[in-house]
Design a protein around this motif. Structure first.
Motif, short mmCIF file in Angstrom:
data_model
loop_
_atom_site.label_atom_id
_atom_site.label_comp_id
_atom_site.label_asym_id
_atom_site.label_seq_id
_atom_site.Cartn_x
_atom_site.Cartn_y
_atom_site.Cartn_z
N ALA A 24 10.76 -2.89 32.51
CA ALA A 24 10.03 -2.45 31.33
C ALA A 24 10.11 -3.50 30.23
CB ALA A 24 10.62 -1.13 30.82
N HIS A 25 9.06 -3.53 29.41
CA HIS A 25 9.06 -4.42 28.25
C HIS A 25 9.85 -3.76 27.12
CE1 HIS A 25 7.75 -6.97 25.02
NE2 HIS A 25 7.21 -5.94 24.39
N ALA A 26 10.79 -4.48 26.52
CA ALA A 26 11.63 -3.92 25.47
C ALA A 26 11.05 -4.20 24.10
CB ALA A 26 13.04 -4.49 25.56
N ALA A 27 11.13 -3.23 23.22
CA ALA A 27 10.70 -3.39 21.83
C ALA A 27 11.85 -3.03 20.92
CB ALA A 27 9.50 -2.48 21.54
N ALA A 28 11.96 -3.74 19.80
CA ALA A 28 13.02 -3.48 18.83
C ALA A 28 12.82 -2.12 18.16
CB ALA A 28 13.06 -4.58 17.78
N ILE A 29 13.92 -1.42 17.92
CA ILE A 29 13.90 -0.19 17.15
C ILE A 29 14.04 -0.57 15.68
CG2 ILE A 29 15.07 2.01 16.71
CD1 ILE A 29 16.17 1.85 19.58
N THR A 30 13.22 0.02 14.82
CA THR A 30 13.31 -0.26 13.39
C THR A 30 14.50 0.47 12.81
OG1 THR A 30 10.91 -0.56 13.22
CG2 THR A 30 12.12 -0.15 11.18
N LEU A 31 15.53 -0.29 12.46
CA LEU A 31 16.77 0.24 11.91
C LEU A 31 17.09 -0.46 10.60
CD1 LEU A 31 18.87 0.13 15.20
CD2 LEU A 31 18.01 2.21 14.11
N PHE A 32 17.81 0.22 9.72
CA PHE A 32 18.21 -0.38 8.45
C PHE A 32 19.73 -0.37 8.33
CE2 PHE A 32 13.83 0.77 7.45
CZ PHE A 32 13.40 -0.39 6.81
N ASP A 33 20.28 -1.51 7.91
CA ASP A 33 21.69 -1.59 7.58
C ASP A 33 21.91 -0.88 6.25
OD1 ASP A 33 21.95 -3.18 9.86
OD2 ASP A 33 21.70 -5.04 8.72
N THR A 34 23.15 -0.64 5.88
CA THR A 34 23.44 0.00 4.60
C THR A 34 23.19 -0.96 3.44
OG1 THR A 34 25.77 -0.64 4.86
CG2 THR A 34 25.17 1.61 5.49
N GLY A 35 22.73 -0.40 2.35
CA GLY A 35 22.62 -1.16 1.11
C GLY A 35 21.52 -2.18 1.05
N VAL A 36 20.45 -2.00 1.81
CA VAL A 36 19.37 -2.99 1.81
C VAL A 36 18.08 -2.40 1.24
CG1 VAL A 36 20.38 -4.20 3.77
CG2 VAL A 36 18.62 -2.45 4.17
N ASP A 37 17.16 -3.30 0.85
CA ASP A 37 15.88 -2.87 0.33
C ASP A 37 14.88 -2.67 1.47
OD1 ASP A 37 15.01 -5.43 1.11
OD2 ASP A 37 15.11 -6.24 -0.92
N ASP A 109 12.48 6.09 14.17
CA ASP A 109 11.42 6.69 14.97
C ASP A 109 11.29 5.98 16.32
OD1 ASP A 109 9.24 8.09 15.85
OD2 ASP A 109 7.93 7.59 14.16
N LEU A 110 11.29 6.76 17.40
CA LEU A 110 11.11 6.22 18.74
C LEU A 110 9.74 6.56 19.33
CD1 LEU A 110 14.57 6.76 20.51
CD2 LEU A 110 13.60 4.65 19.58
N SER A 111 8.80 6.97 18.50
CA SER A 111 7.46 7.27 18.99
C SER A 111 6.87 6.04 19.67
CB SER A 111 6.55 7.71 17.84
OG SER A 111 7.01 8.90 17.25
N GLY A 112 6.33 6.24 20.85
CA GLY A 112 5.75 5.13 21.60
C GLY A 112 6.75 4.37 22.44
N LEU A 113 8.02 4.76 22.39
CA LEU A 113 9.06 4.12 23.18
C LEU A 113 9.68 5.14 24.12
CD1 LEU A 113 10.83 2.03 20.37
CD2 LEU A 113 9.06 1.27 21.96
N ASN A 114 10.38 4.67 25.13
CA ASN A 114 11.04 5.56 26.09
C ASN A 114 12.46 5.84 25.62
OD1 ASN A 114 12.25 6.84 28.23
ND2 ASN A 114 11.51 5.41 29.79
N ASP A 161 12.39 11.62 21.87
CA ASP A 161 11.10 11.11 21.43
C ASP A 161 10.89 11.45 19.96
OD1 ASP A 161 8.61 9.88 21.69
OD2 ASP A 161 7.62 11.78 22.12
N GLY A 162 10.21 10.55 19.24
CA GLY A 162 9.91 10.81 17.84
C GLY A 162 11.08 10.49 16.93
N LEU A 163 11.27 11.33 15.91
CA LEU A 163 12.28 11.06 14.89
C LEU A 163 13.69 11.34 15.40
CD1 LEU A 163 12.39 10.15 11.89
CD2 LEU A 163 12.56 12.57 11.29
N ALA A 188 12.59 0.62 25.82
CA ALA A 188 11.47 0.17 26.66
C ALA A 188 10.16 0.77 26.18
CB ALA A 188 11.72 0.56 28.11
N VAL A 189 9.10 -0.02 26.32
CA VAL A 189 7.75 0.47 26.01
C VAL A 189 7.15 1.03 27.29
CG1 VAL A 189 5.47 -0.16 25.18
CG2 VAL A 189 7.49 -1.29 24.24
N PRO A 190 6.81 2.31 27.34
CA PRO A 190 6.23 2.89 28.56
C PRO A 190 4.91 2.21 28.91
CG PRO A 190 6.90 4.60 27.02
CD PRO A 190 6.96 3.30 26.28
N GLU A 191 4.60 2.17 30.20
CA GLU A 191 3.31 1.65 30.62
C GLU A 191 2.21 2.58 30.13
OE1 GLU A 191 3.02 1.14 34.76
OE2 GLU A 191 4.55 -0.43 34.90
#
Length: 213
Positions: A24-37, A109-114, A161-163, A188-191
Motif C-alpha cells: 500500500a502507498h503510505a500517506a502522512a497523518i496530519t498531527l500537531f506537536d504541543t505548543g505550535v501554531d 482525521d484518518l478519512s481516506g486512509l486505512n 475511520d474519520g476523527l 496506507a491509502v486504500p486503492e
C-alpha cells in the motif's frame, strides 16, 4: 538535533507501516506537536494552545497556554526549547495547578486512509508523571516520568475511520505541571474502488478465457 529526532520518528513509523501493508502507498497523518501554531512552528510564550484541550482534576475544561524559555521557571529545569514543540500547561504564570490528573486531548482525521494500517511514533515529557496515553479512549499502557528529557511511545492499534483522539494523562503532585509532545504518523491509502473493480474484472475475464480454452 530536532531534525534527527523527527527523522528517526518518521523512519520508525514507515517501517511499522510497511510491515503491516507492504503493497500500500503510505500517506502522512496530519498531527500537531504541543505548543505550535497552525504552521507547526512553536508559538510565543504565553500564547493560547491551538490544538490540545485540557481537562483538569475537577473534571472541567481549563485554559491551556504555551510556555518556552522566555517564561523563566519552570523552564529550566524543564527541558529547554527546540524548533519543533513547546511546553503546554494550565494558564498561570508558572503553569501551576492543583494536585490531580490532567488530560490533554488532540484530534486527527484518518478519512481516506486505512485505519488498520495506521501507526504513530512519538516522544513525550511531563511534570510530574505520565499515567497513560489513550487512543480513542483505549489505553496504550504507555507511562512516563520526568521533565528533563523525552521518552518514546508508539501507537499501532486502536485507530478508526474519520476523527480520532489521543489523550495524554499527566498526574501533578503540586506546583507547576505541563506536557511536551512531538510525534509523527502514517497510514496506507486504500486503492480506489474503481481500480479494485477493474482488477477483479480482469481476473475474472482471464479465468473465463482459460476455462474456454
Amino acid at each position: 538535533m530536532h531534525f534527527l529526532r523527527h527523522a528517526m520518528l518518521a523512519g520508525f513509523t514507515a517501517i511499522s507501516l510497511g510491515a503491516a501493508a507492504p503493497h500500500a502507498h503510505a500517506a502522512a497523518i496530519t498531527l500537531f506537536d504541543t505548543g505550535v501554531d497552525a504552521k507547526g512552528k512553536p508559538a510565543a510564550n504565553g500564547a493560547a494552545e491551538m490544538h490540545y484541550s485540557m481537562t483538569g482534576p475537577s473534571g472541567s475544561a481549563g485554559a491551556v497556554r504555551v510556555a518556552n524559555s522566555a517564561n523563566g521557571f519552570p523552564i529550566l529545569p524543564w527541558m529547554g526549547d527546540d524548533s519543533s514543540s513547546a511546553w503546554i500547561g494550565p494558564n498561570g504564570s508558572d503553569l501551576s495547578g492543583p494536585v490531580g490528573t490532567y488530560t490533554y486531548r488532540v484530534s486527527f482525521d484518518l478519512s481516506g486512509l486505512n485505519p488498520r494500517t495506521a501507526s504513530i511514533s512519538g516522544l513525550w515529557s511531563m511534570d510530574d508523571v505520565g499515567q497513560d496515553i489513550l487512543i480513542n479512549g483505549i489505553s496504550t499502557g504507555a507511562t512516563g516520568n520526568g521533565f528533563s528529557s523525552f521518552q518514546a511511545f508508539t501507537i499501532d492499534k486502536g485507530f478508526k475511520d474519520g476523527l480520532n483522539t489521543i489523550d495524554f494523562k499527566v498526574f501533578n503532585g503540586g506546583g507547576p505541571t505541563g506536557l511536551r509532545v512531538e510525534m509523527t504518523g502514517a497510514a496506507a491509502v486504500p486503492e480506489p474502488a474503481s481500480m479494485t473493480l477493474i482488477a477483479a474484472g480482469l481476473l475474472g475475464l482471464g479465468a473465463l478465457r482459460r476455462k474456454r480454452a
